[in-house]
Scaffold this active site. Structure first.
Site, PDB file in Angstrom:
ATOM      1  NE  ARG A 120     -66.117  23.787 -59.210  1.00  0.00           N
ATOM      2  CZ  ARG A 120     -66.576  24.342 -60.315  1.00  0.00           C
ATOM      3  NH1 ARG A 120     -66.048  25.466 -60.763  1.00  0.00           N
ATOM      4  NH2 ARG A 120     -67.558  23.789 -60.981  1.00  0.00           N
ATOM      5  CD  GLU A 180     -70.897  25.915 -57.042  1.00  0.00           C
ATOM      6  OE1 GLU A 180     -70.986  27.085 -57.482  1.00  0.00           O
ATOM      7  OE2 GLU A 180     -70.722  24.931 -57.760  1.00  0.00           O
ATOM      8  CG  ASN A 235     -63.142  27.378 -58.703  1.00  0.00           C
ATOM      9  OD1 ASN A 235     -62.617  26.713 -59.603  1.00  0.00           O
ATOM     10  ND2 ASN A 235     -64.420  27.708 -58.711  1.00  0.00           N
ATOM     11  NE  ARG A 252     -71.391  24.617 -70.718  1.00  0.00           N
ATOM     12  CZ  ARG A 252     -71.237  24.449 -69.412  1.00  0.00           C
ATOM     13  NH1 ARG A 252     -71.756  23.410 -68.807  1.00  0.00           N
ATOM     14  NH2 ARG A 252     -70.548  25.313 -68.712  1.00  0.00           N
ATOM     15  CG  HIS A 271     -73.522  22.697 -61.495  1.00  0.00           C
ATOM     16  ND1 HIS A 271     -74.390  22.695 -62.564  1.00  0.00           N
ATOM     17  CD2 HIS A 271     -72.556  23.576 -61.836  1.00  0.00           C
ATOM     18  CE1 HIS A 271     -73.974  23.528 -63.489  1.00  0.00           C
ATOM     19  NE2 HIS A 271     -72.845  24.081 -63.076  1.00  0.00           N
TER      20      HIS A 271
END
Ligand code: AMP
Length: 401
Positions: free
Chosen positions: A91, A385, A7, A241, A180
């Site tokens: 990823r 993940e 990743n 965010r 996601h």
């Protein structure tokens, strides 16, 4: 088969080495501060002492070379030879509309990921760096890309289009994509196992709430709606965010404060959310500590976060005409009993009944936190993940043999 999951970020690279015979993790680690002075490699071999090494790592090719050195090191290694690694899974955040699933890396696949730089300027360029660096270090090993967006490619047009001139979709591919995906996919499958019912007949709301946060409505095992959109800014209030705001706020603020596009982008992505409202932290641990200490800004930040999350859960129950399972995952979802408690407190109209004792249990395993009488199963499922990337990589390599 042993395979490496990578990743890559712009200045970091996380890795996990899997043995797919039993899906065990042989080693994992992280290279930080790539391209800066004093890069740090933290290597965690299973069953051996962790190693931290500070050196100068100027780019991703050297980072991967150093990782491979550690994997075969006589002291902290877990392999005899690098040749034991038979595949690499990467990823990639944005797969646009081109990738409805994971793919074997080819020249065309890399070109397509580059074409998507516009849609994910922060995330897709480092992924290409990671792929190129892995190819240089392991030229004969198949590379696979696994996309965060792919799971959501099942959304219908009425869900993914924005009600704006359609020419913008045609010209610039402006639509909702969602993120996601590997996490929502993974936890929804585990949820079906936990409740011992076929995935195909379940309506599940998966709440991936970490630093970034998104909700997905998973019906019959596929994503029918998700809260992130063209970019990871839409939807829930997050650590830094904003999530949903009236789009007119953007032009209004740009005008009043004389902000540029990048300044307003930075405001909404890095200086909003929990951080903006609390005025002190984007971390839910600090927010809940502040709330317990009676700090008004932390309390307001928590209340806004919880309220917005709950509204999204309600809207996804409406989207699917019901909900059988609600899953909490990622940093906040897995660890914050108070977020789960407050959200569920106001979902009684759906028949949600939380067991306060089960909700407090800390465990790394998937678990039910609702009472036996609850009409909706509420679960906490640690996300994984990397395992999804490893499984997809394994499958794609087998299919292409
Ligand atoms: P993630 O992006 O999934 O790694 O989640 C990171 C976030 O999880 C952190 O920024 C915290 O806000 C949150 N988090 C981690 N541990 C806890 C905890 N014990 N209680 C509340 N929030 C937590």
């Amino acid at each position: 088969m042993k395979l490496l999951v990578i990743n890559a970020g712009s200045s970091s690279l996380k890795y996990q080495l899997y043995d797919m015979t039993d899906e065990s993790v042989l080693a994992k680690g992280l290279v930080e501060r790539i391209g800066m002075d004093s890069s740090i490699l933290t290597h965690k071999p299973t069953g051996k002492e962790d190693v931290t090494e500070v050196s100068e790592i100027l780019e991703h090719t050297t980072a991967i070379r150093k990782v491979l050195d550690k994997l075969v090191d006589p002291e902290c290694g877990v392999l005899q030879s690098v040749d034991e690694i038979q595949a690499v899974g990467h990823r990639v955040v944005h797969g646009g509309e081109a990738f409805k699933g994971s793919a074997l890396v080819t020249g065309d696949v890399k070109s397509e990921i580059r074409r998507l730089f516009d849609l994910a300027p922060l995330h897709n360029p480092p992924a290409i760096l990671g792929i190129t660096a892995a190819e240089k270090n392991m030229p004969n090993v198949p590379q696979v890309v696994v996309f965060d967006t792919a799971f959501h490619q099942t959304m219908e047009e009425k869900v993914y289009l924005y009600p704006i001139p359609k020419v913008l979709y045609k010209k610039h591919h402006i639509r909702r994509y969602g993120m996601h995906g590997t996490s929502h996919d993974y936890v929804s499958k585990v949820a079906a196992e936990v409740v011992e019912r076929p995935l195909e007949e379940l309506k599940i709301i998966t709440c991936h709430i970490g630093n970034g946060a998104s909700l997905t409505a998973v019906q019959g095992g596929v994503s029918v709606d998700t809260s992130m959109g063209l970019t990871p800014l839409e939807g829930l209030m997050m650590g830094t965010r904003s999530g949903d705001v009236d789009p007119a706020v953007v032009t209004f603020v740009m005008n009043k404060e004389e902000l540029s596009i990048s300044e307003v982008n930075s405001m909404l992505n890095k200086h909003s959310g929990l951080l903006a409202i609390s005025g002190s932290s984007s971390d839910m641990r600090d927010i809940t500590d502040g709330m317990e200490a009676g700090e008004p800004n932390a309390t307001l930040a928590f209340e806004m976060y919880e309220y917005r999350l709950r509204k999204y859960i309600g809207s996804y129950a409406a989207a699917m005409n019901g909900v059988d399972v609600i899953v909490f995952t990622a940093g906040v979802g897995e660890n914050s009993a108070v977020v789960r408690e407050k959200v569920c407190e106001n979902l009684t109209y759906l028949g949600v009944e939380l067991d306060p004792e089960l909700n407090k249990v800390r465990s790394g395993d998937p678990r039910r936190i609702s009472t036996p009488n609850s009409k909706v199963d509420v679960l906490v499922i640690p996300t994984n993940e990397e395992l999804v990337i490893a499984r997809d990589t394994f499958r794609i390599v087998q299919e292409n043999k």
